[in-house]
Design a protein around this motif. Structure first.
Motif, PDB file in Angstrom:
ATOM      1  N   LEU A  95      53.106  31.520  35.368  1.00 24.43           N
ATOM      2  CA  LEU A  95      51.821  30.830  35.249  1.00 24.43           C
ATOM      3  C   LEU A  95      50.763  31.379  36.204  1.00 24.43           C
ATOM      4  CD1 LEU A  95      52.860  27.074  34.783  1.00 24.43           C
ATOM      5  CD2 LEU A  95      51.956  28.663  33.071  1.00 24.43           C
ATOM      6  N   VAL A  96      51.173  31.876  37.354  1.00 23.09           N
ATOM      7  CA  VAL A  96      50.163  32.379  38.296  1.00 23.09           C
ATOM      8  C   VAL A  96      50.091  33.903  38.292  1.00 23.09           C
ATOM      9  CG1 VAL A  96      50.261  30.378  39.797  1.00 23.09           C
ATOM     10  CG2 VAL A  96      51.754  32.312  40.256  1.00 23.09           C
TER      11      VAL A  96
ATOM     12  N   HIS B 284      48.765  35.611  35.935  1.00 20.57           N
ATOM     13  CA  HIS B 284      47.681  36.025  35.040  1.00 20.57           C
ATOM     14  C   HIS B 284      46.368  35.640  35.705  1.00 20.57           C
ATOM     15  CE1 HIS B 284      50.362  36.780  31.573  1.00 20.57           C
ATOM     16  NE2 HIS B 284      51.103  35.861  32.157  1.00 20.57           N
ATOM     17  N   ARG B 285      45.311  36.259  35.207  1.00 20.16           N
ATOM     18  CA  ARG B 285      44.017  36.010  35.830  1.00 20.16           C
ATOM     19  C   ARG B 285      43.294  34.899  35.063  1.00 20.16           C
ATOM     20  NH1 ARG B 285      39.477  40.081  36.199  1.00 20.16           N
ATOM     21  NH2 ARG B 285      40.559  40.889  34.392  1.00 20.16           N
ATOM     22  N   TYR B 286      42.866  33.869  35.775  1.00 20.54           N
ATOM     23  CA  TYR B 286      42.039  32.815  35.178  1.00 20.54           C
ATOM     24  C   TYR B 286      41.372  32.073  36.324  1.00 20.54           C
ATOM     25  CZ  TYR B 286      46.360  30.365  36.304  1.00 20.54           C
ATOM     26  OH  TYR B 286      47.479  29.914  36.950  1.00 20.54           O
TER      27      TYR B 286
ATOM     28  N   VAL C  11      45.865  27.175  42.054  1.00 18.46           N
ATOM     29  CA  VAL C  11      47.095  26.747  41.382  1.00 18.46           C
ATOM     30  C   VAL C  11      48.310  27.245  42.164  1.00 18.46           C
ATOM     31  CG1 VAL C  11      48.515  27.010  39.314  1.00 18.46           C
ATOM     32  CG2 VAL C  11      46.066  26.596  39.092  1.00 18.46           C
TER      33      VAL C  11
ATOM     34  N   LEU D 119      51.196  24.901  43.838  1.00 18.55           N
ATOM     35  CA  LEU D 119      52.618  25.052  43.512  1.00 18.55           C
ATOM     36  C   LEU D 119      53.450  25.358  44.747  1.00 18.55           C
ATOM     37  CD1 LEU D 119      52.361  27.121  40.196  1.00 18.55           C
ATOM     38  CD2 LEU D 119      53.072  24.739  40.425  1.00 18.55           C
TER      39      LEU D 119
ATOM     40  N   GLY E 189      44.616  35.834  31.535  1.00 19.67           N
ATOM     41  CA  GLY E 189      45.432  34.877  30.804  1.00 19.67           C
ATOM     42  C   GLY E 189      44.606  34.168  29.747  1.00 19.67           C
TER      43      GLY E 189
ATOM     44  N   LEU F  68      46.988  29.186  28.629  1.00 16.46           N
ATOM     45  CA  LEU F  68      47.838  29.401  29.791  1.00 16.46           C
ATOM     46  C   LEU F  68      47.182  28.826  31.042  1.00 16.46           C
ATOM     47  CD1 LEU F  68      50.266  31.879  30.674  1.00 16.46           C
ATOM     48  CD2 LEU F  68      48.292  32.061  32.190  1.00 16.46           C
TER      49      LEU F  68
ATOM     50  N   VAL G 127      47.596  25.032  30.973  1.00 16.28           N
ATOM     51  CA  VAL G 127      48.981  24.664  31.294  1.00 16.28           C
ATOM     52  C   VAL G 127      49.242  24.864  32.788  1.00 16.28           C
ATOM     53  CG1 VAL G 127      51.407  25.267  30.945  1.00 16.28           C
ATOM     54  CG2 VAL G 127      49.855  25.171  28.987  1.00 16.28           C
ATOM     55  N   ALA G 128      48.774  25.991  33.326  1.00 13.97           N
ATOM     56  CA  ALA G 128      49.003  26.290  34.745  1.00 13.97           C
ATOM     57  C   ALA G 128      48.377  25.207  35.626  1.00 13.97           C
ATOM     58  CB  ALA G 128      48.429  27.657  35.084  1.00 13.97           C
TER      59      ALA G 128
END
Lengths: 314, 289
Positions: A114-115, A117-119, A125, A129, B24, B28, B31-32
């Motif tokens: 989940l971490v 990837h780039r967003y 996040v 976590l 992403g 995603l 969800v993250a």
């Protein structure tokens, strides 16, 4: 986690590492520099263990020092044949550690994916976590026990009560103490697995990924054929270190269940604590301690061999 | 180390940052964020409850928006929280100083001037970390009792040093291995002695690693419970013991419990957030970089 590619490392590779002559010449001073740490470790960790062996052969209760004496293997006989708590603790330890390690690994794999990837807010996040791992275990266990898992006022019990049909009256900690303890262990250790697996994921060469993508691989195929095989070494490392650390975890058991109900959540380290420190029975506590170490030594030897292999990259 | 070089078969000097930066999908990302918030929720709830009044703390459904109060924090300081805080600080900082004093020369030797059987020595250190404290707690309890170390911060410092020494040595060694040989050779040619070589050349070069090692040692010492509960006494107990004592003697006051938990975890969480990029190296004993 991006230290490996720094110029320092590249330079060292080019330089080809220490020459043989260099190694031979530097030995005496190296020994001298290692000695203080080595002596300290031997004195504080090895010497007490030898005493543990000696104490385990004695009848020795701190409340009755007058009855102290050498009894041979009587303490071992007691824990193996007359003390059901020991066998239960042995089984519990194996079950808790195996379950906690495997679930943490699976969840850590999810976190890492989940971490990776780039967003927007990815760094936040990752920090969210990671945080459970930094929380003082005692404080975490206390807060889980009360604010999350209290049968009347706990958030999780309230959620199960209101969200599930048929108005169940859940009491997670009371009815499923083992599940609750494992749950808290996983909450704490999944971030640890995330860190290790994330480092693994980020070391996969992007060229390979791009190549399979150009070949038209789906995301799942990419994960199965590229990510997973590459990660196996990191999964092993996480499993190994997780096992070593989680075996030693006492806090959630002490704080949440006191090993109970009965001995349902008593693990070997907790049993040593209960016998020797709380129960003042030095001989019996020492005997359990010796067994803990013996069992660990077998597991550790196997794991260390694995670690050595992992480190060498074979 | 090997795990790293084997892990990257193809590399043509592509800058690190460009890797794993694949964008992403929005799904995603959502969800993250949801998973992150769920995992963090118990911590958030703890912080919030610390600012609630006691009746509001047990209100269901839980309220996330309310008028904050500072009465819990005032109450904690009235019941003498600070001595525990100070004991924890002394035990953590004291043991970390001792750890670094022992680990720096050892790691330097193992990385740059390997003595005979350096691999055995390295694995000996790690094996002491792998042995459960339960195996040594009984004699330590007796020895500490005889030596009047039971219930002293000094006793905890001794043990926390042993506890963190292997991790510090392995972690520092993995950083020291990256120091280029030419620099050291140049320093030696220039006539730098061993002490100057370590303090003025080697240590500044691995400064980020040094800081990360210190942070990790402090984190582990601050959070330690097994030795603290077995060997500390009332007057010298650390923060984790305060938490235990608080529950038993004060009954269940969730708002105050939450406020004191928040205080107890705050310094360490802050350190961990700052050091999170380097944490993995220490936690994996330098196997992962």
């Amino acid at each position: 986690m991006a230290i490996a590619d720094q110029p320092l490392e590249r330079m060292r590779r080019q330089a080809g590492g220490p020459s043989l002559l260099d190694r031979v010449r530097s030995q005496p001073i190296g020994r001298l520099l290692v000695l203080p740490a080595l002596l300290y470790a031997i004195l504080v960790t090895q010497a007490p263990f030898i005493l543990t062996l000696w104490y385990s052969l004695q009848r020795w209760n701190l409340q009755r020092p007058d009855r102290r004496g050498f009894v041979g293997f009587q303490n071992y006989q007691t824990i193996f044949t007359r003390d059901p708590a020991f066998r239960e603790a042995l089984v519990n330890t194996a079950v808790f550690v195996t379950a906690a390690v495997l679930i943490s690994l699976a969840l850590g794999l999810l976190y890492a994916e989940l971490v990776n990837h780039r967003y927007p807010g990815r760094g936040i996040v990752r920090t969210l976590l990671l945080t459970p791992f930094l929380i003082m275990p005692v404080a975490a266990a206390l807060n889980w026990k009360n604010m999350m898992l209290n049968p009347n006022f706990g958030v999780i019990d309230w959620l199960t009560r209101t969200a599930l049909p048929g108005n169940p009256e859940p009491n997670w900690l009371g009815e499923y103490p083992a599940v609750s303890v494992i749950g808290v262990l996983v909450w704490r250790w999944a971030p640890f697995m995330m860190l290790i697996l994330l480092a693994g994921m980020q070391s996969i060469s992007e060229e390979v990924r791009e190549a399979v993508r150009v070949d038209g691989a789906t995301a799942w195929q990419e994960f199965r054929d590229i990510t997973m095989p590459h990660l196996s070494r990191f999964l092993q490392l996480g499993g190994l270190l997780g096992t070593v650390f989680i075996v030693q975890e006492l806090d959630p058991i002490y704080m949440m269940t006191q090993g109970g109900p009965g001995n349902a959540t008593t693990t070997l380290p907790y049993l040593v604590f209960r016998k020797a420190i709380e129960g003042s029975n030095v001989g019996l506590g020492a005997a359990v301690g010796v067994v803990v170490v013996m069992v660990s030594m077998v597991v550790i030897t196997l794991l260390l061999r694995a670690l050595d292999r992992i480190m060498r990259g074979v | 180390m090997a795990i790293r070089s084997a892990a990257r078969p193809v590399r043509f000097g592509i800058p690190r940052r460009s890797r794993s930066q694949e964008r992403g999908s929005p799904l995603l990302a959502i969800v993250a964020w949801i998973v992150g918030l769920i995992v963090f929720f118990p911590v958030l709830y703890m912080i919030l409850t610390g600012f609630k009044s006691e009746p509001a703390a047990v209100d269901l459904p839980p309220k996330l928006i309310f008028t904050p109060t500072f009465e819990n924090y005032e109450a904690i300081f009235r019941i003498d929280f600070l001595p525990f805080f100070r004991n924890s600080a002394v035990a953590s900082l004291g043991s970390t100083a001792l750890v670094m004093l022992l680990a720096i020369p050892a790691a330097y030797a193992l990385a740059l001037r390997p003595p005979q059987k350096w691999r055995d020595i390295l694995f000996f250190f790690i094996s002491t970390k792998f042995l459960p404290p339960a195996g040594v707690i009984v004699p330590l309890y007796i020895i500490f009792r005889e030596a009047s170390l039971l219930g002293t911060v000094q006793g905890l410092i001794i043990l926390y040093t042993a506890m963190n020494l292997p991790i510090a040595i392995w972690m520092l060694r993995s950083f020291l291995e990256e120091v280029p040989r030419d620099v050291l050779d140049a320093a030696r040619v220039d006539g730098a002695g061993l002490f100057r070589e370590i303090t003025q050349i080697v240590l500044p070069m691995i400064f980020p690693g040094l800081v990360a090692t210190v942070f990790l040692a402090i984190i582990f010492a601050w959070n330690e419970f097994f030795f603290a509960v077995s060997l500390a006494a009332v007057g010298t107990a650390t923060v984790p013991i305060f938490m235990v004592k608080f529950v038993t003697s004060e009954g269940l006051f969730w708002a105050k419990l939450s406020a004191s938990s928040t205080m107890a975890v705050l310094p360490i969480v802050a350190l961990g957030w700052v050091a999170q990029r380097q944490l993995v190296r220490g936690l994996s004993m330098g196997a992962v970089k």
